[in-house]
Design a protein around this motif. Structure first.
Motif, PDB file in Angstrom:
ATOM      1  N   THR A 265       0.834  -1.211   0.000  1.00 22.62           N
ATOM      2  CA  THR A 265       0.000   0.000   0.000  1.00 22.62           C
ATOM      3  C   THR A 265       0.862   1.252   0.000  1.00 22.62           C
ATOM      4  N   LEU A 266       1.954   1.218   0.761  1.00 21.58           N
ATOM      5  CA  LEU A 266       2.858   2.370   0.807  1.00 21.58           C
ATOM      6  C   LEU A 266       3.430   2.662  -0.570  1.00 21.58           C
ATOM      7  N   LYS A 267       3.876   1.645  -1.263  1.00 21.17           N
ATOM      8  CA  LYS A 267       4.451   1.832  -2.605  1.00 21.17           C
ATOM      9  C   LYS A 267       3.391   2.346  -3.585  1.00 21.17           C
ATOM     10  N   LYS A 268       2.179   1.822  -3.474  1.00 24.40           N
ATOM     11  CA  LYS A 268       1.099   2.233  -4.374  1.00 24.40           C
ATOM     12  C   LYS A 268       0.761   3.717  -4.171  1.00 24.40           C
ATOM     13  N   ASP A 269       0.702   4.148  -2.907  1.00 25.78           N
ATOM     14  CA  ASP A 269       0.390   5.562  -2.626  1.00 25.78           C
ATOM     15  C   ASP A 269       1.493   6.491  -3.120  1.00 25.78           C
ATOM     16  N   MET A 270       2.726   6.066  -2.970  1.00 25.94           N
ATOM     17  CA  MET A 270       3.829   6.922  -3.419  1.00 25.94           C
ATOM     18  C   MET A 270       3.877   7.006  -4.948  1.00 25.94           C
ATOM     19  N   ASP A 271       3.558   5.912  -5.607  1.00 28.51           N
ATOM     20  CA  ASP A 271       3.503   5.950  -7.077  1.00 28.51           C
ATOM     21  C   ASP A 271       2.360   6.847  -7.549  1.00 28.51           C
ATOM     22  N   LYS A 272       1.301   6.866  -6.814  1.00 33.68           N
ATOM     23  CA  LYS A 272       0.157   7.700  -7.177  1.00 33.68           C
ATOM     24  C   LYS A 272       0.520   9.179  -7.134  1.00 33.68           C
ATOM     25  N   LEU A 273       1.313   9.562  -6.148  1.00 32.02           N
ATOM     26  CA  LEU A 273       1.711  10.965  -6.039  1.00 32.02           C
ATOM     27  C   LEU A 273       2.622  11.384  -7.188  1.00 32.02           C
ATOM     28  N   LYS A 274       3.383  10.432  -7.708  1.00 32.65           N
ATOM     29  CA  LYS A 274       4.277  10.765  -8.815  1.00 32.65           C
ATOM     30  C   LYS A 274       3.491  11.140 -10.070  1.00 32.65           C
ATOM     31  N   ASP A 275       2.344  10.548 -10.246  1.00 32.52           N
ATOM     32  CA  ASP A 275       1.557  10.777 -11.450  1.00 32.52           C
ATOM     33  C   ASP A 275       0.716  12.047 -11.363  1.00 32.52           C
ATOM     34  N   GLU A 276       0.558  12.606 -10.159  1.00 38.30           N
ATOM     35  CA  GLU A 276      -0.274  13.789 -10.004  1.00 38.30           C
ATOM     36  C   GLU A 276       0.521  15.073 -10.262  1.00 38.30           C
ATOM     37  N   LYS A 277      -0.242  16.054 -10.713  1.00 37.84           N
ATOM     38  CA  LYS A 277       0.351  17.376 -10.895  1.00 37.84           C
ATOM     39  C   LYS A 277       0.185  18.132  -9.589  1.00 37.84           C
ATOM     40  N   LEU A 278       1.284  18.380  -8.902  1.00 34.54           N
ATOM     41  CA  LEU A 278       1.244  18.967  -7.567  1.00 34.54           C
ATOM     42  C   LEU A 278       1.705  20.412  -7.589  1.00 34.54           C
ATOM     43  N   SER A 279       1.189  21.157  -6.613  1.00 36.03           N
ATOM     44  CA  SER A 279       1.658  22.525  -6.422  1.00 36.03           C
ATOM     45  C   SER A 279       3.084  22.509  -5.885  1.00 36.03           C
ATOM     46  N   SER A 280       3.715  23.653  -5.875  1.00 34.50           N
ATOM     47  CA  SER A 280       5.109  23.725  -5.410  1.00 34.50           C
ATOM     48  C   SER A 280       5.228  23.279  -3.952  1.00 34.50           C
ATOM     49  N   GLU A 281       4.247  23.667  -3.130  1.00 30.29           N
ATOM     50  CA  GLU A 281       4.294  23.293  -1.716  1.00 30.29           C
ATOM     51  C   GLU A 281       4.124  21.783  -1.543  1.00 30.29           C
ATOM     52  N   LEU A 282       3.126  21.225  -2.258  1.00 33.79           N
ATOM     53  CA  LEU A 282       2.896  19.784  -2.139  1.00 33.79           C
ATOM     54  C   LEU A 282       4.027  18.985  -2.769  1.00 33.79           C
ATOM     55  N   SER A 283       4.615  19.518  -3.823  1.00 33.46           N
ATOM     56  CA  SER A 283       5.728  18.836  -4.472  1.00 33.46           C
ATOM     57  C   SER A 283       6.933  18.747  -3.522  1.00 33.46           C
ATOM     58  N   GLN A 284       7.178  19.830  -2.803  1.00 30.56           N
ATOM     59  CA  GLN A 284       8.289  19.823  -1.843  1.00 30.56           C
ATOM     60  C   GLN A 284       8.019  18.838  -0.705  1.00 30.56           C
ATOM     61  N   MET A 285       6.800  18.794  -0.250  1.00 36.00           N
ATOM     62  CA  MET A 285       6.436  17.854   0.821  1.00 36.00           C
ATOM     63  C   MET A 285       6.590  16.414   0.340  1.00 36.00           C
ATOM     64  N   ASN A 286       6.205  16.160  -0.895  1.00 35.23           N
ATOM     65  CA  ASN A 286       6.341  14.810  -1.459  1.00 35.23           C
ATOM     66  C   ASN A 286       7.807  14.409  -1.589  1.00 35.23           C
ATOM     67  N   THR A 287       8.654  15.408  -1.887  1.00 36.22           N
ATOM     68  CA  THR A 287      10.097  15.144  -1.982  1.00 36.22           C
ATOM     69  C   THR A 287      10.650  14.672  -0.640  1.00 36.22           C
ATOM     70  N   HIS A 288      10.216  15.298   0.441  1.00 40.17           N
ATOM     71  CA  HIS A 288      10.667  14.892   1.784  1.00 40.17           C
ATOM     72  C   HIS A 288      10.240  13.453   2.088  1.00 40.17           C
ATOM     73  N   LEU A 289       9.011  13.116   1.726  1.00 42.04           N
ATOM     74  CA  LEU A 289       8.524  11.755   1.987  1.00 42.04           C
ATOM     75  C   LEU A 289       9.293  10.720   1.163  1.00 42.04           C
ATOM     76  N   ALA A 290       9.561  11.041  -0.100  1.00 42.99           N
ATOM     77  CA  ALA A 290      10.296  10.109  -0.963  1.00 42.99           C
ATOM     78  C   ALA A 290      11.719   9.902  -0.453  1.00 42.99           C
ATOM     79  N   ALA A 291      12.359  10.980   0.031  1.00 39.30           N
ATOM     80  CA  ALA A 291      13.719  10.876   0.573  1.00 39.30           C
ATOM     81  C   ALA A 291      13.742  10.005   1.834  1.00 39.30           C
ATOM     82  N   ALA A 292      12.734  10.190   2.677  1.00 38.17           N
ATOM     83  CA  ALA A 292      12.656   9.377   3.898  1.00 38.17           C
ATOM     84  C   ALA A 292      12.468   7.893   3.556  1.00 38.17           C
ATOM     85  N   ALA A 293      11.616   7.612   2.558  1.00 39.31           N
ATOM     86  CA  ALA A 293      11.386   6.220   2.154  1.00 39.31           C
ATOM     87  C   ALA A 293      12.661   5.593   1.598  1.00 39.31           C
TER      88      ALA A 293
END
Length: 327
Positions: A265-293
């Motif tokens: 489930t964790l991998k599926k959710d992270m792949d889902k975020l990659k396909d979405e068009k995110l705002s600059s704030e959400l994109s930065q937050m997603n970067t932190h989560l990907a680095a932690a993973a």
């Protein structure tokens, strides 16, 4: 037979000197008795030996010293001369009073000890309260909602009245390879060192970080992101789930605890975020989560705590960006 033979006498030895009494109340000394008297039969006389009055045979009476009176002692078994019923009642009352007094003292000691332990161990819960933003329209015509919250459990490194003071301590902590991020809450600056999935877990993580010679506390925090759109809210919901899983995995490994999480489930959710068009704030937050993973994944091979601590630092950055959304 002559007169001397017919007369009988009594021979008495007094103080070692022999005396002979003849007839009635007549006494003659042994010197005046004729020689024939000494030849009389031994059966005609007997010898009385009286005790010597010398000092050796005298009985000296020594007065018995007066008995010392023992002081009266106050106690349960003291005899007061009263009736047995009164003595038993008095003993019972004293025993009950002593038991109550002893129990009260022990109770006060126990309460003080427990109060001190609670004062030391009890975490301080702080809720971040921000003014709800009104519904506004963004440039693309979409509406922004009231915001959403995120409850998390953090390890605290201190509270400061100024940001400069917080930064000085932050630098010292980072030098010890421990993550540290500054959060502004109302008029104070909080220094947070790690996150976990529950309050008990945050306490255990705090005790682990204390081995790095840092001051630690643990608490529950309610963060709030305000001024976000409905679409951003959906994305943040997915991010919150990813954050919770990564926080549980990294803190659990540092504490030496086995954690249960759904890797698929964790991998599926992270792949889902990659396909979405995110705002600059959400994109930065997603970067932190990907680095932690990624750091957690590398830890599975290296088994180095430094990578887990670095992953904790990325999750703290995610929380800081979450709090600053809409501000």
């Amino acid at each position: 037979m002559d007169k001397s033979e017919k007369s009988k006498g009594v021979k008495i030895k007094i103080n070692g000197e022999e005396k002979i009494f003849v007839g009635e109340n007549k006494r003659e000394s042994t010197e005046e008795i004729p020689e024939a008297a000494s030849k009389e039969q031994p059966d005609d006389s007997f010898e009385w030996i009286l005790p010597d009055d010398s000092v050796e045979n005298k009985v000296v009476l020594v007065p018995t010293p007066p008995k010392k009176k023992m002081p009266k002692l106050i106690g349960f078994n003291t005899h007061t001369g009263k009736r047995p019923g009164n003595r038993s009642l008095k003993t019972f009352v004293i025993a009950v009073f002593c038991a109550i007094l002893f129990g009260s003292v022990l109770g006060l000691i126990a309460v003080n000890t427990i109060t001190k332990e609670k004062a030391t161990d009890s975490p301080v819960e702080t809720a971040i309260t921000t003014t709800a933003s009104p519904v506004v329209k963004n440039d693309s015509g979409g509406e922004k909602g009231q915001g959403m919250g995120l409850k998390t459990f953090l390890v605290q490194g201190g509270i400061f009245s100024s940001e400069d003071a917080a930064k000085q301590i932050q630098e010292k902590i980072v030098e010890k390879q421990v993550p540290a991020e500054i959060f502004k809450m109302e008029d104070s600056y909080y220094l947070f060192l790690g996150s976990a999935e529950s309050l008990i877990s945050s306490k255990e993580l705090a005790l682990f970080l204390k081995t790095y010679d840092v001051e630690v506390f643990w608490k529950e925090i309610d963060l709030k992101a305000s001024g976000i759109s409905a679409e951003e809210e959906k994305t943040l919901d997915v991010m919150k789930g990813i954050y919770s899983s990564l926080s549980e995995i990294s803190s659990g490994e540092l504490r030496g605890k086995e954690t249960k999480w759904d890797a698929e489930t964790l991998k599926k959710d992270m792949d889902k975020l990659k396909d979405e068009k995110l705002s600059s704030e959400l994109s930065q937050m997603n970067t932190h989560l990907a680095a932690a993973a990624k750091l957690i994944s590398e830890y599975e091979t290296s088994k180095k705590d430094e990578q887990l601590l670095e992953a904790q630092g990325k999750l703290l950055k995610f929380l800081k960006d979450f709090q600053s959304m809409g501000s």
